[in-house]
Design a protein around this motif. Structure first.
Motif, mmCIF file in Angstrom:
data_model
loop_
_atom_site.group_PDB
_atom_site.id
_atom_site.type_symbol
_atom_site.label_atom_id
_atom_site.label_comp_id
_atom_site.label_asym_id
_atom_site.label_seq_id
_atom_site.Cartn_x
_atom_site.Cartn_y
_atom_site.Cartn_z
ATOM 1 N N ASN A 101 0.809 -1.220 0.000
ATOM 2 C CA ASN A 101 0.000 0.000 0.000
ATOM 3 C C ASN A 101 0.844 1.272 0.000
ATOM 4 N N ASN A 102 2.038 1.185 0.565
ATOM 5 C CA ASN A 102 2.896 2.370 0.668
ATOM 6 C C ASN A 102 4.011 2.346 -0.376
ATOM 7 N N GLN A 103 3.646 2.031 -1.611
ATOM 8 C CA GLN A 103 4.652 1.916 -2.671
ATOM 9 C C GLN A 103 5.430 3.212 -2.871
ATOM 10 N N GLU A 104 4.733 4.335 -2.917
ATOM 11 C CA GLU A 104 5.420 5.598 -3.185
ATOM 12 C C GLU A 104 6.446 5.901 -2.108
ATOM 13 N N GLU A 105 6.093 5.638 -0.884
ATOM 14 C CA GLU A 105 7.022 5.854 0.232
ATOM 15 C C GLU A 105 8.252 4.968 0.097
ATOM 16 N N ILE A 106 8.029 3.715 -0.282
ATOM 17 C CA ILE A 106 9.151 2.776 -0.414
ATOM 18 C C ILE A 106 10.007 3.120 -1.630
ATOM 19 N N ILE A 107 9.363 3.500 -2.725
ATOM 20 C CA ILE A 107 10.123 3.901 -3.916
ATOM 21 C C ILE A 107 11.042 5.075 -3.577
ATOM 22 N N ASP A 108 10.509 6.035 -2.852
ATOM 23 C CA ASP A 108 11.308 7.198 -2.444
ATOM 24 C C ASP A 108 12.465 6.766 -1.553
ATOM 25 N N ILE A 132 10.331 -5.143 -3.537
ATOM 26 C CA ILE A 132 10.651 -5.934 -2.347
ATOM 27 C C ILE A 132 12.111 -6.367 -2.370
ATOM 28 N N ALA A 133 12.599 -6.762 -3.559
ATOM 29 C CA ALA A 133 14.015 -7.145 -3.681
ATOM 30 C C ALA A 133 14.936 -5.974 -3.364
ATOM 31 N N ALA A 134 14.523 -4.764 -3.767
ATOM 32 C CA ALA A 134 15.329 -3.580 -3.471
ATOM 33 C C ALA A 134 15.411 -3.343 -1.967
ATOM 34 N N LEU A 135 14.310 -3.583 -1.256
ATOM 35 C CA LEU A 135 14.339 -3.460 0.199
ATOM 36 C C LEU A 135 15.248 -4.513 0.820
ATOM 37 N N ILE A 136 15.185 -5.726 0.296
ATOM 38 C CA ILE A 136 16.048 -6.793 0.805
ATOM 39 C C ILE A 136 17.519 -6.408 0.644
ATOM 40 N N SER A 137 17.831 -5.764 -0.471
ATOM 41 C CA SER A 137 19.221 -5.378 -0.764
ATOM 42 C C SER A 137 19.728 -4.242 0.118
ATOM 43 N N GLU A 138 18.844 -3.645 0.894
ATOM 44 C CA GLU A 138 19.276 -2.616 1.834
ATOM 45 C C GLU A 138 20.107 -3.223 2.968
#
Length: 475
Positions: A101-108, A132-138
């Motif tokens: 639901n918070n895609q824009e926040e996560i993209i930012d 989701i993969a980009a978040l994992i790579s954090e």
């Protein structure tokens, strides 16, 4: 929606994953995908569009082009997947189910961080699984990355991840709204959305992962690497509609729940004074309404009959086309009457739910056109008052797409939106008027809905462990 299936084994796994994934075809209609790991070939991936053809026809003969002792597969109703990534955490294939639901926040967050960029699809849309993969790579570790992603995401995200050593990481969403089931066979371990897919592929059902639990799967077994949380909010609608009849969620079989639900509906009708003996036949709006109707018929002792049959050899899924006009047309074309069970008969039908009401109106017109004397309708769910925030079900551009909201707006305008609970309750004046209004619009002789308490009773799980947001707005 969507579903996934994966195996890590001491033997070739691709063929079994192909069949296990196919058992999830009822959960999605857009894309299907497989990924496999082989020591010589490394990670491989195939994705096909399945909007106009079943999964199995697009992936038939997959063992000629893909091999590996570990593989994962998915049916997706959102973005193409699985995706392959080479990252600081290693090389892996990943697939997901759920909604962010918070895609824009996560993209930012991702674009401002070390990752710096994301691939864009036509129209600029970001693939949810890539996000989701980009978040994992954090994070520097896959397990920590998955845990971080689950914490950041507002919504639902179950994850199946295949590493480049054949290990699979399976993660259930933090609130346990969707299922992830694990199973064991000799020299093989598997994870699945639907439990029956495990048993059909020869796996002994082990258990459901808990909310937020992350498990590492190897051919030798299952190891929990992140312990489950204590709070579960399993989607109650899975039992009512989405789940395949032979599957079991949290120890409760879908078919048995639907029988119990129909039984409770019939008891409620008897208590409210409805003369069920004036009905000639009880039937279900096929397919998922049918077991609810069987439960109703068994309890009321009114004969169950299939007054019309869906023609499914070529039109297996009425929601397959992309436009509502096409879906409505195909839904109408699929309905084949058994005239002897319709003409001059008083009929009571049970549907799994009433969302927008478009196809249901077509169904009633069809029945009257074939000579029905009267049509009574029962919904196996309470009125849907809220667009789901956690799955694809009832997600709309506006909540006014929902039949319940439109009718309430017609009756009382903005003031009515302050009384949704009363409208949902058939014992109140607002609730009675709400039902009469829908019945008049749709051509029903009578209409009623299952109560929220009735749904919860039919599932048999503690109320606090179920998500009922679409009915009462409570998370």
């Amino acid at each position: 929606m969507g579903g996934f299936f994966g195996i890590t084994s001491k033997h070739e796994a691709v063929l079994d994953v192909y069949f296990g994934t196919d058992y999830h075809s009822h959960l999605g209609t857009k894309t299907g995908g497989l990924a496999a790991y082989d020591e010589e070939l490394g990670l491989q991936r195939v994705i096909h569009n399945i909007e106009n053809s079943p999964f199995r026809t697009k992936f038939g003969g997959i063992t000629n082009s893909m091999k590996g002792k570990a593989a994962i597969g998915c049916i997706s109703d959102t973005d193409p997947q699985p995706l392959l990534f080479h990252s600081v955490c290693g090389t892996y294939a990943i697939m997901t189910t759920g909604i962010i639901n918070n895609q824009e926040e996560i993209i930012d967050l991702v674009l401002k961080g070390a990752h710096g960029h994301l691939g864009a699809r036509t129209g600029g849309k970001i693939n949810q699984t890539e996000l989701i993969a980009a978040l994992i790579s954090e994070k520097d570790d896959l397990v920590e990355g998955i845990r971080y992603a689950q914490e950041v995401i507002d919504g639902t995200a179950c994850i199946l991840l295949l590493k480049d050593d054949g290990t699979i990481l399976a993660a259930r969403d933090k609130n346990g709204r969707l299922p992830v089931r694990v199973g064991k066979a000799k020299g093989s371990t598997a994870a699945s959305f639907e439990s029956f897919a495990l048993s059909k592929m020869g796996f002994e059902d082990q258990r459901d992962l808990g909310p937020g639990e992350i498990a590492e799967l190897t051919p030798d077994g299952i190891k929990t690497v992140v312990e489950p949380g204590k709070c579960m909010k399993m989607c109650a609608f899975l039992w009512s509609y989405y789940g395949y009849p032979t599957t079991t969620y949290e120890g409760v079989n879908v078919e048995m729940m639907r029988y119990a639900n129909g039984r409770i509906l019939a008891q409620h009708d008897a208590e409210s004074g409805f003369d069920v003996q004036s009905v000639d036949y009880v039937g279900g709006v096929p397919d998922s309404g049918t077991p609810h109707a069987i439960g109703y018929a068994n309890e009321s002792h009114v004969p169950f009959a299939r007054a019309f049959i869906k023609y499914t050899p070529t039109w297996a899924r009425s929601f397959m086309p992309q436009t509502q006009d096409e879906r409505n047309k195909i839904a109408k074309m699929k309905q084949i009457p058994v005239t002897e069970l319709i003409k001059d008969k008083n009929l009571l039908f049970v549907d799994d739910s009433i969302v927008r009401g478009t196809q249901l109106r077509e169904t009633v017109d069809f029945l009257y056109a074939n000579g029905a004397k009267s049509v009574h309708m029962r919904s196996a769910c309470p009125p849907i008052m809220y667009a789901c925030k956690y799955l694809n079900f009832s997600r709309n551009n506006s909540e006014m797409d929902l039949l319940s909201r439109r009718v309430i707006a017609e009756l009382e305008g903005a003031e009515g939106m302050k009384h949704l609970e009363e409208y949902a309750d058939g014992s109140t004046e607002r609730g009675k008027k709400f039902r009469r209004t829908i019945a008049e619009k749709m051509g029903f002789e009578t209409l009623d809905f299952q109560t929220l308490d009735g749904v919860i009773e039919s599932i048999g799980i503690d109320r606090c462990k179920l998500c009922t947001y679409c009915w009462n707005g409570e998370e």
